[in-house]
Design a protein around this motif. Structure first.
Motif, PDB file in Angstrom:
ATOM      1  N   LEU A  28      -1.800  -1.018 -25.537  1.00 33.65           N
ATOM      2  CA  LEU A  28      -0.865  -1.687 -26.433  1.00 33.65           C
ATOM      3  C   LEU A  28      -1.004  -1.088 -27.824  1.00 33.65           C
ATOM      4  CD1 LEU A  28       1.244  -3.959 -26.717  1.00 33.65           C
ATOM      5  CD2 LEU A  28      -0.648  -5.474 -27.360  1.00 33.65           C
ATOM      6  N   ALA A  76      -1.116 -11.272 -28.215  1.00 36.74           N
ATOM      7  CA  ALA A  76      -0.240 -10.429 -27.406  1.00 36.74           C
ATOM      8  C   ALA A  76      -1.043  -9.571 -26.440  1.00 36.74           C
ATOM      9  CB  ALA A  76       0.623  -9.541 -28.302  1.00 36.74           C
ATOM     10  N   LEU A 122       4.000  -2.986 -29.616  1.00 43.04           N
ATOM     11  CA  LEU A 122       4.140  -4.328 -30.172  1.00 43.04           C
ATOM     12  C   LEU A 122       4.717  -4.209 -31.573  1.00 43.04           C
ATOM     13  CD1 LEU A 122       3.621  -7.408 -30.102  1.00 43.04           C
ATOM     14  CD2 LEU A 122       1.345  -6.918 -31.040  1.00 43.04           C
ATOM     15  N   TYR A 177       0.295  -1.179 -31.738  1.00 43.79           N
ATOM     16  CA  TYR A 177       1.002  -1.914 -32.783  1.00 43.79           C
ATOM     17  C   TYR A 177       1.823  -0.912 -33.590  1.00 43.79           C
ATOM     18  CZ  TYR A 177       1.780  -4.031 -37.340  1.00 43.79           C
ATOM     19  OH  TYR A 177       2.353  -4.463 -38.511  1.00 43.79           O
ATOM     20  N   HIS A 236       7.546  -4.935 -27.098  1.00 40.58           N
ATOM     21  CA  HIS A 236       7.416  -6.380 -27.253  1.00 40.58           C
ATOM     22  C   HIS A 236       7.617  -6.712 -28.725  1.00 40.58           C
ATOM     23  CE1 HIS A 236       5.770  -6.379 -23.192  1.00 40.58           C
ATOM     24  NE2 HIS A 236       5.053  -5.339 -23.581  1.00 40.58           N
ATOM     25  N   ILE A 295      -1.517  -9.983 -32.786  1.00 41.22           N
ATOM     26  CA  ILE A 295      -1.893  -8.811 -31.993  1.00 41.22           C
ATOM     27  C   ILE A 295      -2.899  -9.205 -30.910  1.00 41.22           C
ATOM     28  CG2 ILE A 295      -3.058  -6.572 -32.057  1.00 41.22           C
ATOM     29  CD1 ILE A 295      -1.799  -6.246 -34.920  1.00 41.22           C
TER      30      ILE A 295
END
Length: 88
Positions: free
Chosen positions: A3, A80, A38, A5, A58, A77
């Protein structure tokens, strides 16, 4: 799943966000997993992150998130990552 950011300022992604997604995708390929992005707050062209390797994007949107608050962003964060099952 990795993931990443994707940071933006006033709705515009920073170059470093595209670089992070690209590197996340490269690492995901090496590890045999996926790279997802994200986005927190209202960003323009979130779909463009897919061009750089994000298989899913997302978005967490709220008017309250358009002003950066490190504690709030950190919490989002972490939540998620946990909810999505991010390994990295």
């Amino acid at each position: 799943m990795i993931l990443v950011y994707a940071e933006h300022t006033d709705g515009t992604f920073k170059k470093s966000s595209f670089e992070a997604v690209t590197l996340g995708k490269q690492l995901a390929d090496e590890l045999g997993t996926s790279c997802e992005a994200l986005v927190i707050g209202d960003a323009q062209n979130s779909g463009s992150l897919g061009i750089y390797g994000a298989s899913a994007i997302h978005e967490v949107k709220s008017d309250d998130l358009n002003v950066f608050d490190s504690k709030v962003y950190t919490s989002i964060i972490a939540q998620a990552a946990d909810k999505l099952g991010a390994e990295y």
